[in-house]
Design a protein around this motif. Sequence first.
Motif, PDB file in Angstrom:
ATOM      1  N   GLN A  27       0.596  -1.283  -0.046  1.00  0.00           N
ATOM      2  CA  GLN A  27      -0.101   0.075   0.052  1.00  0.00           C
ATOM      3  C   GLN A  27       1.008   1.300  -0.009  1.00  0.00           C
ATOM      4  O   GLN A  27       0.631   2.327  -0.425  1.00  0.00           O
ATOM      5  CB  GLN A  27      -0.963   0.021   1.324  1.00  0.00           C
ATOM      6  N   ALA A  31       0.664   3.857  -2.857  1.00  0.00           N
ATOM      7  CA  ALA A  31       0.261   5.627  -2.603  1.00  0.00           C
ATOM      8  C   ALA A  31       1.518   6.311  -2.702  1.00  0.00           C
ATOM      9  O   ALA A  31       1.128   7.541  -2.780  1.00  0.00           O
ATOM     10  CB  ALA A  31      -0.174   5.386  -0.991  1.00  0.00           C
ATOM     11  N   ASP A 230      -6.852  14.338  -4.990  1.00  0.00           N
ATOM     12  CA  ASP A 230      -7.254  13.073  -4.086  1.00  0.00           C
ATOM     13  C   ASP A 230      -6.019  12.094  -4.168  1.00  0.00           C
ATOM     14  O   ASP A 230      -6.247  11.274  -3.195  1.00  0.00           O
ATOM     15  CB  ASP A 230      -7.913  12.419  -5.709  1.00  0.00           C
ATOM     16  N   GLN A 231      -4.909  12.176  -4.854  1.00  0.00           N
ATOM     17  CA  GLN A 231      -3.757  11.325  -4.638  1.00  0.00           C
ATOM     18  C   GLN A 231      -3.215  11.615  -3.194  1.00  0.00           C
ATOM     19  O   GLN A 231      -2.785  10.819  -2.402  1.00  0.00           O
ATOM     20  CB  GLN A 231      -2.782  11.416  -5.580  1.00  0.00           C
ATOM     21  N   ASP A 234      -5.701  10.243  -0.723  1.00  0.00           N
ATOM     22  CA  ASP A 234      -5.380   9.005  -0.306  1.00  0.00           C
ATOM     23  C   ASP A 234      -4.052   8.451   0.337  1.00  0.00           C
ATOM     24  O   ASP A 234      -4.030   7.538   0.986  1.00  0.00           O
ATOM     25  CB  ASP A 234      -5.399   8.508  -1.975  1.00  0.00           C
ATOM     26  N   ARG A 236      -2.611  10.241   2.354  1.00  0.00           N
ATOM     27  CA  ARG A 236      -2.787  10.518   4.027  1.00  0.00           C
ATOM     28  C   ARG A 236      -3.236   9.402   4.647  1.00  0.00           C
ATOM     29  O   ARG A 236      -2.986   9.187   5.959  1.00  0.00           O
ATOM     30  CB  ARG A 236      -3.600  11.948   4.231  1.00  0.00           C
ATOM     31  N   ARG A 237      -4.253   8.737   4.100  1.00  0.00           N
ATOM     32  CA  ARG A 237      -5.010   7.613   4.598  1.00  0.00           C
ATOM     33  C   ARG A 237      -3.845   6.321   5.018  1.00  0.00           C
ATOM     34  O   ARG A 237      -4.040   5.796   5.916  1.00  0.00           O
ATOM     35  CB  ARG A 237      -6.203   7.092   3.950  1.00  0.00           C
ATOM     36  N   VAL A 238      -3.053   6.129   4.032  1.00  0.00           N
ATOM     37  CA  VAL A 238      -2.018   4.967   4.021  1.00  0.00           C
ATOM     38  C   VAL A 238      -1.126   5.680   5.397  1.00  0.00           C
ATOM     39  O   VAL A 238      -0.555   4.829   5.957  1.00  0.00           O
ATOM     40  CB  VAL A 238      -1.447   4.841   2.711  1.00  0.00           C
TER      41      VAL A 238
END
Length: 346
Positions: A27, A31, A230-231, A234, A236-238
């Motif tokens: 992940q 990312a 958006d990237q 995404d 940040r969530r990882v």
Amino acid sequence: MTDPSPVAPPRPAPEADAPDLGALTEQVAEASRFVGPLLDAVGRVVVGQAQMVERLVIGLLTGGHVLLEGVPGLAKTLTVSTLAQAIDARFQRVQFTPDLLPADLVGTLVYNQAESSFRVQKGPIFANVVLADEVNRAPAKVQSALLEAMQERQVTIGETTYPLPRPFLVLATQNPVEQEGTYPLPEAQVDRFMLKTVVGYPTRDEELEIMRRMSRGAPLEPAAPVVTPDQILDARRVVGGVYVDARVEEYVVDLVLATREPARYGLPDVEGLVAYGASPRASIALALAARAHAFLAGRAYVTPDDVRALALDVLRHRVAVTYEAEAEEVASDAVVRRVLDAVDVP
């Protein structure tokens, strides 16, 4: 008689199970694909200043605001604006001056005479990346308006509160407070910056390259957008899922506690130098920044070296020294370095 010796801080129980680091590493690799092109895009415009660029990217990956401090001419503004150009998002630069008003930043209500009504004129704060240039040149009312945006990700115009776009990031530059015509930032606002990075002079080779580029008179080519909002969201969530072992978590907390209770950690000589130590917000910021540092290295787990790499930037503006320390010319950086040397590394 009670024993006056320091008591070791309590240790929480270790986590029972670690996550699947193999899957998490995949992940992270997926990312972080944009990181290389992003650094390349900035590097084609900005010579050197790798640490400053890394700290700004960490701010992007965590949503933490970054304060850059340095004397004029060190490419602070150029670096921030170039990084913003490399992001396909809305960017606004605000030049902070002594006559700046809060409405110039957040917006105001404008009366429409034809319709006999008010409409909202939003200010430059409504952007994904806001460059607050020379932030310490604006008066207290403007700093107060910026504080709500930084902390709450929203601003109030009239009687209505408006959310700010996502992602939202304030990248601020300032000259050292000893420079003429500046205002020290309020402590509450300084604490809202995740990182405070002190920008140094370039090396001889870097300055030679800077001189060659800038003395030709040709305009600099702007950086091409290489990443979307958006990237970033995404990623940040990882970053939030990067694994932190319980011992590393304890190390983070011990570093922060040592700025509040130096004697408890074997630093009695520091006790009289600290007016107040870092708040719990520092523990949160240091753990999150360490996660982002590991993410940039392609790792799915945080090491103590990640924590140590960011500790000075996270803590230097959150540790206030006493008048005695100032008289002895001991700055907060020196206090944080003593803490790093004293606290045991897991």
